[in-house]
Design a protein around this motif. Structure first.
Motif, PDB file in Angstrom:
ATOM      1  N   UNK A 141     -42.071  -7.311 -42.675  1.00 14.98           N
ATOM      2  CA  UNK A 141     -43.156  -8.199 -43.388  1.00 14.98           C
ATOM      3  C   UNK A 141     -44.369  -8.333 -42.514  1.00 14.98           C
ATOM      4  N   UNK A 142     -44.142  -8.664 -41.375  1.00 16.23           N
ATOM      5  CA  UNK A 142     -45.146  -8.544 -40.113  1.00 16.23           C
ATOM      6  C   UNK A 142     -46.148  -7.638 -40.186  1.00 16.23           C
ATOM      7  N   UNK A 143     -45.295  -6.094 -40.108  1.00 17.42           N
ATOM      8  CA  UNK A 143     -45.870  -4.987 -40.153  1.00 17.42           C
ATOM      9  C   UNK A 143     -46.641  -4.514 -41.108  1.00 17.42           C
ATOM     10  N   UNK A 144     -46.292  -5.071 -42.485  1.00 18.13           N
ATOM     11  CA  UNK A 144     -47.144  -4.703 -43.670  1.00 18.13           C
ATOM     12  C   UNK A 144     -48.427  -5.640 -43.675  1.00 18.13           C
ATOM     13  N   UNK A 145     -48.115  -6.977 -43.341  1.00 18.45           N
ATOM     14  CA  UNK A 145     -49.257  -7.805 -43.278  1.00 18.45           C
ATOM     15  C   UNK A 145     -50.472  -7.079 -42.497  1.00 18.45           C
ATOM     16  N   UNK A 146     -49.990  -6.705 -41.302  1.00 14.57           N
ATOM     17  CA  UNK A 146     -51.060  -6.265 -40.215  1.00 14.57           C
ATOM     18  C   UNK A 146     -51.539  -4.927 -40.811  1.00 14.57           C
ATOM     19  N   UNK A 147     -51.019  -4.190 -41.302  1.00 17.34           N
ATOM     20  CA  UNK A 147     -51.323  -2.749 -41.914  1.00 17.34           C
ATOM     21  C   UNK A 147     -52.086  -2.858 -43.290  1.00 17.34           C
ATOM     22  N   UNK A 148     -52.191  -3.874 -43.836  1.00 23.69           N
ATOM     23  CA  UNK A 148     -52.898  -4.109 -45.287  1.00 23.69           C
ATOM     24  C   UNK A 148     -54.365  -3.474 -45.393  1.00 23.69           C
ATOM     25  N   UNK A 149     -55.139  -3.811 -44.518  1.00 22.87           N
ATOM     26  CA  UNK A 149     -56.534  -3.472 -44.587  1.00 22.87           C
ATOM     27  C   UNK A 149     -56.755  -2.090 -44.344  1.00 22.87           C
ATOM     28  N   UNK A 150     -55.861  -1.440 -43.392  1.00 22.71           N
ATOM     29  CA  UNK A 150     -56.301   0.029 -43.162  1.00 22.71           C
ATOM     30  C   UNK A 150     -55.199   0.706 -43.758  1.00 22.71           C
ATOM     31  N   UNK A 151     -54.329   0.375 -44.722  1.00 24.83           N
ATOM     32  CA  UNK A 151     -53.269   1.309 -45.414  1.00 24.83           C
ATOM     33  C   UNK A 151     -53.656   2.339 -46.121  1.00 24.83           C
ATOM     34  N   UNK A 152     -54.789   2.048 -46.960  1.00 22.93           N
ATOM     35  CA  UNK A 152     -55.162   3.165 -47.886  1.00 22.93           C
ATOM     36  C   UNK A 152     -55.869   4.268 -47.339  1.00 22.93           C
ATOM     37  N   UNK A 153     -56.303   4.137 -46.104  1.00 20.49           N
ATOM     38  CA  UNK A 153     -57.010   5.149 -45.470  1.00 20.49           C
ATOM     39  C   UNK A 153     -56.018   6.690 -44.920  1.00 20.49           C
ATOM     40  N   UNK A 154     -54.787   5.859 -44.721  1.00 16.36           N
ATOM     41  CA  UNK A 154     -53.962   6.889 -44.272  1.00 16.36           C
ATOM     42  C   UNK A 154     -52.665   7.089 -45.316  1.00 16.36           C
TER      43      UNK A 154
END
Length: 291
Positions: free
Chosen positions: A12-25
């Motif tokens: 959960x913490x990992x995906x919280x942090x990743x949300x902003x840049x997720x779509x770029x990769x």
């Protein structure tokens, strides 16, 4: 079915942090989501309520709304950050309903959903628990369609790390036969599983690891090493990975598992009956890896 236990709080913490840049990769995740949605073209179903389970940033929401214009689309994810991104999907007049919840404990009543679509999510779950919840909330005659990753996913990275030490550096993935067995045990009818293998390529191992970090796809096993990875071990990893290099690039393989299964209809006698094959369109559909 044997996998190393997953640390759900870390996921959960990992995906919280990743949300902003997720779509770029998230190139692969978008591709398999699109291929999953294409398979709905061959299913005869007119759902009133559709659940996008593990919606992430909501890439599938628009496709679901276009296919099922009269249906309510509910986006579920256990990371608030992902749901904030997903909330922006769809037109301003038709924002998806977003629910922050774990797939293993859905806050929905029994028999309340006609279609569940889940892309690249079940590998982060206790699979029997998540499937049991899907079965509980599906109405009789409802459909579960999903993708997840099979055990040969990131096999090159796993092999390279095994040459460095004996620790678990890559999250585990299930065998497709275990997935099929879990569907049967949770009383789904007519489960169908198939697999395709897709490969991303990188110039260096570090590029791959940066992508995985940006996606939030960290090693989430409870048995993972807790210390920092030193420069010497990273160098050893890079050297071990080099045996896979071809045409100047390093491969990262993904075993993509596609599955669907039905919630059995209930007959007048109270006995469950399976969905007839006529419920699925008659055309053959083959999915080929991208060139």
């Amino acid at each position: 079915m044997t996998t190393l236990p997953i640390d759900k709080a870390r996921v959960r913490r990992s995906f919280e942090r990743a949300a902003g840049g997720y779509d770029a990769v998230a190139v692969l995740q978008r591709e398999i989501a699109d291929r999953l949605l294409e398979r709905l073209d061959y299913v005869r179903l007119e759902p009133q309520r559709v659940l996008d389970l593990g919606t992430g940033t909501g890439h599938a929401i628009g496709g679901l709304q276009r296919r099922y214009r009269k249906a309510q689309v509910i986006a579920v994810d256990f990371a608030h950050g992902m749901l904030r991104q997903a909330r922006r999907r769809g037109g301003w007049w038709r924002r998806p309903q977003c629910v922050c919840a774990d797939a293993e404990a859905l806050p929905l009543v029994d028999d309340s959903v006609d279609l569940i679509v889940s892309n690249a999510t079940l590998q982060w779950c206790d699979l029997p628990l998540a499937l049991a919840e899907c079965r509980r909330v599906l109405r009789p005659g409802g459909l579960l369609m999903f993708t997840t990753f099979g055990r040969d996913t990131l096999i090159e990275l796993r092999q390279a790390w095994s040459a460095v030490d004996d620790d678990a550096h890559v999250s585990p993935f299930l065998d497709l036969h275990d997935i099929g067995d879990a569907l049967v045990r949770t009383r789904f009818a007519d489960p169908v599983i198939d697999v395709e293998r897709l490969t991303l390529t990188y110039a260096t191992v570090r590029e791959l690891m940066v992508d995985l970090k940006t996606l939030g796809a960290h090693n989430a096993t409870l048995a993972r090493p807790r210390g920092l990875t030193g420069r010497a071990r990273l160098l050893a990893l890079e050297q071990a990975y080099e045996i896979h290099r071809g045409a100047g690039r390093l491969p990262a393989s993904y075993e993509v598992v596609y599955g669907h299964a039905w919630a059995a209809e209930i007959s007048a006698s109270g006995r469950s009956v399976t969905i007839p094959i006529s419920a699925i369109g008659g055309r053959e559909h083959s999915v080929k890896p991208a060139p």
